[in-house]
Design a protein around this motif. Structure first.
Motif, PDB file in Angstrom:
ATOM      1  N   SER A 111       1.025  -1.017   0.070  1.00  0.00           N
ATOM      2  CA  SER A 111       0.088   0.226   0.036  1.00  0.00           C
ATOM      3  C   SER A 111       0.686   1.198  -0.349  1.00  0.00           C
ATOM      4  O   SER A 111       0.430   3.063   0.407  1.00  0.00           O
ATOM      5  CB  SER A 111      -0.821   0.391   1.416  1.00  0.00           C
TER       6      SER A 111
ATOM      7  N   ILE B  56      -7.695  -4.783  -2.444  1.00  0.00           N
ATOM      8  CA  ILE B  56      -8.046  -5.418  -1.184  1.00  0.00           C
ATOM      9  C   ILE B  56      -9.724  -6.201  -1.485  1.00  0.00           C
ATOM     10  O   ILE B  56     -10.142  -7.139  -1.968  1.00  0.00           O
ATOM     11  CB  ILE B  56      -8.588  -5.014   0.013  1.00  0.00           C
TER      12      ILE B  56
ATOM     13  N   LYS C  89     -10.392 -10.023  -2.172  1.00  0.00           N
ATOM     14  CA  LYS C  89     -10.656 -10.601  -1.365  1.00  0.00           C
ATOM     15  C   LYS C  89     -12.347 -12.086  -1.796  1.00  0.00           C
ATOM     16  O   LYS C  89     -12.444 -12.860  -1.470  1.00  0.00           O
ATOM     17  CB  LYS C  89     -11.531  -9.912  -0.327  1.00  0.00           C
TER      18      LYS C  89
ATOM     19  N   ILE D 214      -4.618 -12.363   3.339  1.00  0.00           N
ATOM     20  CA  ILE D 214      -4.521 -11.005   2.443  1.00  0.00           C
ATOM     21  C   ILE D 214      -3.484  -9.993   3.921  1.00  0.00           C
ATOM     22  O   ILE D 214      -4.243  -9.709   4.905  1.00  0.00           O
ATOM     23  CB  ILE D 214      -5.835 -10.318   2.023  1.00  0.00           C
ATOM     24  N   GLU D 215      -2.535  -9.569   2.998  1.00  0.00           N
ATOM     25  CA  GLU D 215      -1.718  -8.701   3.886  1.00  0.00           C
ATOM     26  C   GLU D 215      -1.212  -7.368   3.186  1.00  0.00           C
ATOM     27  O   GLU D 215      -0.975  -7.303   2.390  1.00  0.00           O
ATOM     28  CB  GLU D 215      -0.085 -10.286   3.661  1.00  0.00           C
ATOM     29  N   ILE D 216      -1.089  -6.403   3.654  1.00  0.00           N
ATOM     30  CA  ILE D 216      -1.337  -4.957   3.595  1.00  0.00           C
ATOM     31  C   ILE D 216       0.082  -4.262   3.899  1.00  0.00           C
ATOM     32  O   ILE D 216      -0.015  -4.403   5.514  1.00  0.00           O
ATOM     33  CB  ILE D 216      -2.495  -4.330   4.137  1.00  0.00           C
TER      34      ILE D 216
ATOM     35  N   LEU E  60      -9.132  -1.507   6.957  1.00  0.00           N
ATOM     36  CA  LEU E  60      -8.446  -2.481   6.346  1.00  0.00           C
ATOM     37  C   LEU E  60      -8.894  -3.714   6.167  1.00  0.00           C
ATOM     38  O   LEU E  60      -9.322  -5.095   5.633  1.00  0.00           O
ATOM     39  CB  LEU E  60      -7.266  -2.323   6.351  1.00  0.00           C
TER      40      LEU E  60
ATOM     41  N   ALA F 166      -8.878  -7.378   4.661  1.00  0.00           N
ATOM     42  CA  ALA F 166      -7.092  -7.889   5.381  1.00  0.00           C
ATOM     43  C   ALA F 166      -7.165  -8.389   6.316  1.00  0.00           C
ATOM     44  O   ALA F 166      -8.180  -8.294   6.747  1.00  0.00           O
ATOM     45  CB  ALA F 166      -6.327  -6.548   5.467  1.00  0.00           C
TER      46      ALA F 166
ATOM     47  N   LEU G 133      -1.859  -7.376   8.913  1.00  0.00           N
ATOM     48  CA  LEU G 133      -2.307  -5.592   8.376  1.00  0.00           C
ATOM     49  C   LEU G 133      -0.286  -5.641   8.853  1.00  0.00           C
ATOM     50  O   LEU G 133      -0.313  -5.710  10.327  1.00  0.00           O
ATOM     51  CB  LEU G 133      -2.378  -4.446   9.319  1.00  0.00           C
TER      52      LEU G 133
END
Ligand code: DX5
Ligand code: ZN
Length: 214
Positions: A137, A155, A159, A171-173, A185, A190, A193
Protein backbone atom coordinates in the motif's frame (compact mmCIF):
# COMPACT_ATOMS: atom_id res chain seq x y z
CA UNK A 1 -8.49 -13.04 10.71
CA UNK A 2 -7.18 -9.83 12.25
CA UNK A 3 -3.43 -10.06 12.71
CA UNK A 4 -0.84 -7.33 13.31
CA UNK A 5 2.74 -7.72 12.14
CA UNK A 6 4.97 -4.87 13.32
CA UNK A 7 7.82 -4.21 10.88
CA UNK A 8 11.23 -4.49 12.53
CA UNK A 9 12.54 -2.04 9.91
CA UNK A 10 11.34 0.79 12.18
CA UNK A 11 12.83 -0.72 15.36
CA UNK A 12 15.84 0.72 17.18
CA UNK A 13 18.66 -1.56 16.03
CA UNK A 14 20.86 -0.30 18.85
CA UNK A 15 18.36 -1.79 21.28
CA UNK A 16 16.94 -4.56 19.16
CA UNK A 17 16.52 -7.06 22.00
CA UNK A 18 14.49 -4.52 24.00
CA UNK A 19 12.26 -3.77 21.05
CA UNK A 20 11.74 -7.48 20.44
CA UNK A 21 10.85 -8.00 24.11
CA UNK A 22 8.20 -5.31 23.69
CA UNK A 23 6.86 -7.22 20.66
CA UNK A 24 6.85 -10.43 22.72
CA UNK A 25 4.81 -8.78 25.49
CA UNK A 26 2.43 -7.09 23.05
CA UNK A 27 -0.59 -8.44 21.22
CA UNK A 28 1.39 -8.49 17.96
CA UNK A 29 0.93 -11.73 16.06
CA UNK A 30 4.02 -11.82 13.85
CA UNK A 31 7.23 -9.85 13.35
CA UNK A 32 7.50 -8.53 9.78
CA UNK A 33 11.08 -8.68 8.47
CA UNK A 34 11.87 -6.40 5.50
CA UNK A 35 14.89 -7.47 3.47
CA UNK A 36 16.04 -4.99 0.79
CA UNK A 37 18.88 -5.45 -1.67
CA UNK A 38 19.46 -1.99 -3.12
CA UNK A 39 18.59 -3.29 -6.60
CA UNK A 40 14.94 -4.35 -6.54
CA UNK A 41 14.33 -1.33 -4.32
CA UNK A 42 16.46 1.82 -3.93
CA UNK A 43 17.35 1.01 -0.33
CA UNK A 44 19.33 -1.60 1.62
CA UNK A 45 18.08 -2.86 4.97
CA UNK A 46 19.67 -6.01 6.42
CA UNK A 47 20.07 -9.71 5.76
CA UNK A 48 21.03 -13.01 7.33
CA UNK A 49 23.12 -11.67 10.26
CA UNK A 50 19.98 -10.18 11.81
CA UNK A 51 17.85 -13.29 11.38
CA UNK A 52 19.78 -15.01 14.16
CA UNK A 53 19.15 -12.43 16.95
CA UNK A 54 15.57 -12.00 15.78
CA UNK A 55 14.95 -15.72 16.04
CA UNK A 56 16.71 -15.77 19.39
CA UNK A 57 14.95 -12.83 21.03
CA UNK A 58 11.58 -12.82 19.29
CA UNK A 59 8.95 -15.36 20.31
CA UNK A 60 6.59 -14.36 17.47
CA UNK A 61 6.72 -15.90 13.99
CA UNK A 62 9.08 -14.16 11.56
CA UNK A 63 7.22 -13.01 8.45
CA UNK A 64 9.99 -12.40 5.91
CA UNK A 65 9.31 -9.94 3.05
CA UNK A 66 12.03 -10.15 0.41
CA UNK A 67 12.41 -7.03 -1.71
CA UNK A 68 15.23 -8.50 -3.76
CA UNK A 69 16.04 -9.61 -7.27
CA UNK A 70 16.65 -13.34 -7.74
CA UNK A 71 14.75 -14.49 -4.65
CA UNK A 72 15.27 -18.06 -5.94
CA UNK A 73 18.89 -17.79 -4.77
CA UNK A 74 18.01 -16.97 -1.17
CA UNK A 75 14.56 -18.24 -0.14
CA UNK A 76 15.93 -21.53 1.22
CA UNK A 77 18.51 -19.75 3.37
CA UNK A 78 15.78 -17.58 4.86
CA UNK A 79 13.77 -20.71 5.60
CA UNK A 80 16.81 -22.28 7.29
CA UNK A 81 17.41 -19.04 9.21
CA UNK A 82 14.07 -19.47 10.96
CA UNK A 83 11.48 -17.72 8.78
CA UNK A 84 7.88 -18.71 9.53
CA UNK A 85 6.78 -17.39 6.15
CA UNK A 86 8.75 -16.19 3.14
CA UNK A 87 7.37 -13.79 0.55
CA UNK A 88 8.86 -12.33 -2.61
CA UNK A 89 7.69 -10.01 -5.37
CA UNK A 90 5.85 -11.40 -8.39
CA UNK A 91 7.29 -8.61 -10.55
CA UNK A 92 10.85 -9.60 -9.54
CA UNK A 93 10.66 -13.03 -11.21
CA UNK A 94 9.74 -14.71 -14.48
CA UNK A 95 7.97 -17.69 -12.94
CA UNK A 96 7.11 -17.73 -9.24
CA UNK A 97 6.02 -21.39 -9.15
CA UNK A 98 9.43 -23.09 -8.81
CA UNK A 99 10.41 -20.56 -6.13
CA UNK A 100 7.20 -21.23 -4.19
CA UNK A 101 8.09 -24.92 -4.40
CA UNK A 102 11.53 -24.27 -2.85
CA UNK A 103 9.84 -22.58 0.13
CA UNK A 104 7.15 -25.26 0.46
CA UNK A 105 9.80 -28.00 0.39
CA UNK A 106 11.21 -26.41 3.56
CA UNK A 107 7.79 -26.59 5.22
CA UNK A 108 7.56 -22.80 5.32
CA UNK A 109 4.49 -20.71 4.41
CA UNK A 110 4.52 -18.85 1.10
CA UNK A 111 3.59 -15.31 0.17
CA UNK A 112 3.47 -13.52 -3.19
CA UNK A 113 3.75 -9.75 -3.14
CA UNK A 114 3.05 -6.94 -5.60
CA UNK A 115 3.92 -3.25 -5.62
CA UNK A 116 1.09 -0.71 -6.09
CA UNK A 117 1.81 -0.32 -9.85
CA UNK A 118 1.35 -4.03 -10.58
CA UNK A 119 -2.14 -5.13 -11.71
CA UNK A 120 -3.73 -7.01 -8.83
CA UNK A 121 -5.29 -9.42 -11.38
CA UNK A 122 -1.81 -10.87 -11.92
CA UNK A 123 -2.09 -12.51 -8.48
CA UNK A 124 -5.28 -14.40 -9.35
CA UNK A 125 -3.65 -17.44 -11.03
CA UNK A 126 -1.60 -18.02 -7.87
CA UNK A 127 -4.29 -17.66 -5.21
CA UNK A 128 -4.58 -21.43 -4.81
CA UNK A 129 -0.78 -21.88 -4.75
CA UNK A 130 0.20 -19.58 -1.88
CA UNK A 131 -0.68 -19.20 1.79
CA UNK A 132 -0.82 -15.43 1.53
CA UNK A 133 -0.75 -12.50 -0.88
CA UNK A 134 0.77 -9.20 0.17
CA UNK A 135 -0.56 -6.03 -1.43
CA UNK A 136 1.87 -3.16 -0.97
CA UNK A 137 0.00 0.00 0.00
CA UNK A 138 3.14 2.11 -0.59
CA UNK A 139 6.04 1.51 -2.99
CA UNK A 140 8.39 -0.98 -1.41
CA UNK A 141 11.67 0.45 -0.17
CA UNK A 142 11.04 2.74 2.78
CA UNK A 143 9.08 2.91 5.99
CA UNK A 144 7.06 5.98 6.91
CA UNK A 145 5.30 6.56 3.58
CA UNK A 146 1.67 7.59 3.12
CA UNK A 147 -0.96 4.90 2.55
CA UNK A 148 -2.22 4.73 -1.06
CA UNK A 149 -6.07 4.80 -0.84
CA UNK A 150 -6.58 2.80 -4.09
CA UNK A 151 -5.41 -0.24 -2.10
CA UNK A 152 -8.92 -0.50 -0.60
CA UNK A 153 -10.55 -1.57 -3.88
CA UNK A 154 -7.73 -4.03 -4.54
CA UNK A 155 -8.36 -5.69 -1.17
CA UNK A 156 -12.08 -6.06 -1.94
CA UNK A 157 -11.28 -7.45 -5.40
CA UNK A 158 -8.78 -10.05 -4.23
CA UNK A 159 -10.95 -10.97 -1.22
CA UNK A 160 -13.86 -11.81 -3.54
CA UNK A 161 -11.60 -13.83 -5.85
CA UNK A 162 -10.40 -15.83 -2.83
CA UNK A 163 -13.96 -16.33 -1.55
CA UNK A 164 -15.29 -17.40 -4.98
CA UNK A 165 -12.71 -20.17 -5.04
CA UNK A 166 -13.39 -21.24 -1.48
CA UNK A 167 -9.74 -20.64 -0.55
CA UNK A 168 -8.17 -19.68 2.77
CA UNK A 169 -5.43 -17.51 1.28
CA UNK A 170 -4.61 -14.64 3.62
CA UNK A 171 -4.38 -11.01 2.51
CA UNK A 172 -1.58 -8.93 4.02
CA UNK A 173 -1.29 -5.15 3.63
CA UNK A 174 2.02 -3.35 4.00
CA UNK A 175 2.76 0.39 4.05
CA UNK A 176 1.24 3.41 5.73
CA UNK A 177 -0.92 1.35 8.09
CA UNK A 178 -1.81 3.12 11.33
CA UNK A 179 -4.36 3.23 14.14
CA UNK A 180 -6.66 5.40 11.96
CA UNK A 181 -6.96 3.13 8.92
CA UNK A 182 -6.53 -0.33 10.45
CA UNK A 183 -10.24 -0.86 11.05
CA UNK A 184 -11.20 0.04 7.44
CA UNK A 185 -8.49 -2.28 6.13
CA UNK A 186 -9.73 -5.22 8.18
CA UNK A 187 -13.32 -4.45 7.16
CA UNK A 188 -12.32 -4.39 3.48
CA UNK A 189 -10.97 -7.92 3.90
CA UNK A 190 -7.36 -7.66 5.05
CA UNK A 191 -6.20 -10.45 7.38
CA UNK A 192 -2.74 -9.19 8.32
CA UNK A 193 -1.61 -5.58 8.71
CA UNK A 194 2.08 -4.68 8.69
CA UNK A 195 2.91 -1.52 10.62
CA UNK A 196 6.37 -0.05 11.08
CA UNK A 197 6.41 3.62 12.03
CA UNK A 198 2.89 3.50 13.52
CA UNK A 199 4.15 0.94 16.07
CA UNK A 200 7.79 1.82 16.76
CA UNK A 201 7.18 5.56 16.38
CA UNK A 202 4.27 5.52 18.83
CA UNK A 203 4.61 6.85 22.40
CA UNK A 204 3.16 3.57 23.59
CA UNK A 205 3.85 0.90 20.95
CA UNK A 206 1.99 -1.86 22.83
CA UNK A 207 -1.09 0.33 23.04
CA UNK A 208 -0.82 1.17 19.31
CA UNK A 209 -0.76 -2.55 18.49
CA UNK A 210 -3.76 -3.15 20.74
CA UNK A 211 -5.70 -0.30 19.10
CA UNK A 212 -4.99 -1.61 15.60
CA UNK A 213 -6.30 -5.04 16.56
CA UNK A 214 -9.42 -3.76 18.31
C1 DX5 B 1 8.34 -0.97 2.96
C2 DX5 B 1 8.28 -2.17 3.86
C3 DX5 B 1 7.29 -2.00 4.96
C4 DX5 B 1 7.61 -0.88 5.90
C5 DX5 B 1 6.31 -0.38 6.45
O1 DX5 B 1 9.13 -1.26 1.87
O2 DX5 B 1 7.91 -3.33 3.12
O3 DX5 B 1 7.12 -3.22 5.66
O4 DX5 B 1 8.45 -1.25 6.95
O5 DX5 B 1 6.57 0.79 7.17
P1 DX5 B 1 5.41 1.79 7.55
O6 DX5 B 1 4.41 1.04 8.38
O7 DX5 B 1 6.14 2.85 8.33
O8 DX5 B 1 4.79 2.29 6.28
ZN1 ZN C 1 7.32 -5.21 4.24
Amino acid sequence: MRLIAPSVLSADFGHLAQDLEMINRSEADWLHVDVMDGTFVPNISFGFPLMEPMRKYCTKPLDVHLMIVHPEKYVERFCDAGAWSVGFHLEAVDDPLPILDLIKAKGVRTCLTINPDIDVKRLVPYLDKVDMVLLMSVFAGFGGQKFIPETMDKIRFIKSEIAQRGLKTLIEIDGGVNTENARDLFEAGADVLVAGSAVFGAKDPEEAIKRMKA
